[in-house]
Design a protein around this motif. Structure first.
Motif, short mmCIF file in Angstrom:
data_model
loop_
_atom_site.label_atom_id
_atom_site.label_comp_id
_atom_site.label_asym_id
_atom_site.label_seq_id
_atom_site.Cartn_x
_atom_site.Cartn_y
_atom_site.Cartn_z
N ARG A 165 0.80 -1.24 -0.04
CA ARG A 165 -0.02 0.06 0.01
C ARG A 165 0.89 1.27 0.09
O ARG A 165 0.55 2.29 -0.74
N SER A 207 2.62 1.65 -3.40
CA SER A 207 1.49 1.73 -4.54
C SER A 207 1.32 3.31 -4.19
O SER A 207 0.97 3.94 -5.40
N ALA A 208 1.16 3.96 -3.19
CA ALA A 208 0.90 5.17 -2.96
C ALA A 208 2.15 6.18 -3.60
O ALA A 208 1.94 7.01 -4.37
N ASP A 258 1.82 6.15 -7.39
CA ASP A 258 0.63 6.87 -7.71
C ASP A 258 -0.45 5.72 -8.47
O ASP A 258 -1.01 5.95 -9.38
N LEU A 259 -0.37 4.73 -7.81
CA LEU A 259 -1.20 3.51 -8.04
C LEU A 259 -2.39 3.40 -6.80
O LEU A 259 -2.00 3.48 -5.70
N ASP A 260 -3.63 2.99 -7.19
CA ASP A 260 -4.33 2.97 -6.17
C ASP A 260 -4.21 2.01 -5.02
O ASP A 260 -4.07 0.68 -5.45
N GLU A 304 -5.89 0.41 -2.89
CA GLU A 304 -6.99 -0.52 -2.77
C GLU A 304 -6.88 -1.66 -3.81
O GLU A 304 -6.89 -2.68 -3.67
N PHE A 305 -6.19 -1.24 -5.03
CA PHE A 305 -6.11 -2.16 -6.27
C PHE A 305 -4.97 -2.77 -5.86
O PHE A 305 -4.83 -4.17 -6.37
#
Length: 104
Positions: A69, A72-73, A76-78, A80-81
């Motif tokens: 998580r 991904s942040a 710049d990736l969701d 949650e995904f």
């Protein structure tokens, strides 16, 4: 259709084809990375089966979810995904580990 419109359409089509080629390359890389990941997790499954360890490690999974998580942040990736993807992959890994343990 005017010459300007035709030129813009041709340029857009060329750009689209270039983007699709990049996507195809990325998809191929992802498949090979997933295959490598599963080769590693297969070894983990064998090790766990040999030593009577459980197929699932909830503490490790929680740590990995938190880590992914954060990554991904940053990317710049969701998040949650990323978590959904991880849970999907882990479910498959656990299925493999369980099957390996049942072979012994």
């Amino acid at each position: 259709m005017t010459d300007d419109t035709a030129d813009a359409t041709t340029a857009a089509t060329a750009r689209l084809l270039g983007l699709r080629a990049s996507i195809d390359n990325i998809d191929a890389a992802l498949i090979f990375l997933l295959a490598e990941r599963f080769r590693c997790t297969k070894q983990v499954g064998v090790l766990k089966a040999e030593h009577g360890m459980p197929a699932s490690d909830p503490n490790r999974e929680e740590q990995q979810i938190a880590r992914l998580r954060r990554l991904s942040a940053e990317a710049d990736l969701d998040p949650e995904f990323a978590e959904k993807w991880f849970n999907f992959v882990v479910a498959e890994v656990i299925r493999h580990h369980t099957a390996e343990a049942e072979r012994d």
